[in-house]
Design a protein around this motif. Sequence first.
Motif, mmCIF file in Angstrom:
data_model
loop_
_atom_site.group_PDB
_atom_site.id
_atom_site.type_symbol
_atom_site.label_atom_id
_atom_site.label_comp_id
_atom_site.label_asym_id
_atom_site.label_seq_id
_atom_site.Cartn_x
_atom_site.Cartn_y
_atom_site.Cartn_z
ATOM 1 N N CYS A 33 0.853 -1.190 0.000
ATOM 2 C CA CYS A 33 0.000 0.000 0.000
ATOM 3 C C CYS A 33 0.889 1.240 0.000
ATOM 4 N N LEU A 34 0.608 2.170 -0.932
ATOM 5 C CA LEU A 34 1.466 3.350 -1.093
ATOM 6 C C LEU A 34 0.979 4.566 -0.299
ATOM 7 N N GLY A 35 0.066 4.351 0.648
ATOM 8 C CA GLY A 35 -0.274 5.430 1.571
ATOM 9 C C GLY A 35 -1.653 6.035 1.382
ATOM 10 N N ASP A 36 -2.033 6.916 2.321
ATOM 11 C CA ASP A 36 -3.380 7.481 2.409
ATOM 12 C C ASP A 36 -4.429 6.376 2.592
ATOM 13 N N ALA A 52 -3.643 -3.442 7.609
ATOM 14 C CA ALA A 52 -2.717 -4.074 8.568
ATOM 15 C C ALA A 52 -2.703 -5.586 8.377
ATOM 16 N N LYS A 53 -3.891 -6.139 8.073
ATOM 17 C CA LYS A 53 -4.005 -7.590 7.948
ATOM 18 C C LYS A 53 -3.511 -8.095 6.594
ATOM 19 N N ARG A 54 -3.819 -7.366 5.524
ATOM 20 C CA ARG A 54 -3.608 -7.898 4.171
ATOM 21 C C ARG A 54 -2.325 -7.429 3.485
ATOM 22 N N CYS A 55 -1.781 -6.273 3.891
ATOM 23 C CA CYS A 55 -0.627 -5.731 3.162
ATOM 24 C C CYS A 55 0.680 -6.100 3.860
ATOM 25 N N SER A 58 2.676 -0.709 4.397
ATOM 26 C CA SER A 58 2.092 0.480 3.784
ATOM 27 C C SER A 58 3.034 1.650 4.010
ATOM 28 N N LEU A 59 3.027 2.584 3.079
ATOM 29 C CA LEU A 59 3.729 3.850 3.284
ATOM 30 C C LEU A 59 2.833 4.800 4.059
ATOM 31 N N MET A 60 3.443 5.903 4.552
ATOM 32 C CA MET A 60 2.646 6.961 5.166
ATOM 33 C C MET A 60 2.308 8.011 4.114
ATOM 34 N N GLY A 61 1.010 8.287 3.961
ATOM 35 C CA GLY A 61 0.567 9.342 3.047
ATOM 36 C C GLY A 61 0.340 10.638 3.802
ATOM 37 N N ASN A 62 0.093 11.717 3.064
ATOM 38 C CA ASN A 62 -0.116 13.014 3.719
ATOM 39 C C ASN A 62 -1.360 13.017 4.596
ATOM 40 N N HIS A 63 -2.374 12.227 4.230
ATOM 41 C CA HIS A 63 -3.582 12.186 5.074
ATOM 42 C C HIS A 63 -3.366 11.347 6.329
ATOM 43 N N LEU A 116 4.161 3.682 10.112
ATOM 44 C CA LEU A 116 4.246 3.692 8.644
ATOM 45 C C LEU A 116 5.499 4.446 8.211
ATOM 46 N N ARG A 117 6.181 3.909 7.184
ATOM 47 C CA ARG A 117 7.411 4.551 6.706
ATOM 48 C C ARG A 117 7.109 5.512 5.557
ATOM 49 N N VAL A 118 7.966 6.504 5.359
ATOM 50 C CA VAL A 118 7.742 7.474 4.278
ATOM 51 C C VAL A 118 8.454 7.041 3.000
#
Length: 268
Positions: A33-36, A52-55, A58-63, A116-118
């Motif tokens: 997941c690329l975020g948001d 959290a369960k399936r990916c 995920s990255l951290m998005g601005n939202h 989440l990482r950026v």
Amino acid sequence: MRTALISDIHANLAALEVVLADIDRRGVDRILCLGDIVGYGPDPKECVDLVAKRCEWSLMGNHDFGVLYEPTNFNAAAESAAYWTRRQLEPSRKENGTGAEEVADATRRWDFLGQLRVRVVFGPFLCVHGSPRRPINEYIFPEDAQNSARKVQDIFKRIKPASVCLVGHTHVPGVFTDDPDFLPAAEMAEGIHRFAAGETVIVNPGSVGQPRDLDPRASYAILETGENHDPQSVQFFRLDYDIQRTVDKIKAISELSDWLGERLLQGR
Ligand code: ZN
């Protein structure tokens, strides 16, 4: 290896469920997941739980950042949605219930968002929500390839030659080449882009929960890689989902502007 790329879910459970079911039908080795994950939409808890369960990550998005910390450069509707979302997710809020199990669930979600990482790198892939130079906030718009070629060229300088940058953020699916040019997913034969040897590109899988290319269907992509993550191809998919289900939930929540539902119906 087959990797599903999802991005910009924006707390739209109806869209996320349809995308995950399609991914399961096609069979993949992992989902990124690329975020948001959250922001704008009515289902932040369910969407955080599913990601959290399936990916794999995920990255951290601005939202996601705006909900955890402070919404910056958000319009009024986005800011109001961010504060409402924070109240749904922040542990120890009465909105989350006060039972031990509810507090534990809320804590788990909050911790998941917080870690989440950026920026994530694997093989020749660089993954950021926005852009390589401003990983959370910078948009690489399709029209930038024509109107701001210098900007796109500067962004390409931040990407190693012969590598692939995966981004979200604009909610428009397609591939940027370093000419620079933008190839919309809708114009690709069978929605497939095959990577040429040594090609340096930026790939955006589009948005699961709030498409903005005037096609309201949920968007995602499947990336094919060989040994050592050697890029082979990326295929883009669009899926109908029950948009009205999400629109009705948005209407029922006073802190979420009705406009957020209208734009889902219009795909913008
Ligand atoms: Zn977004």
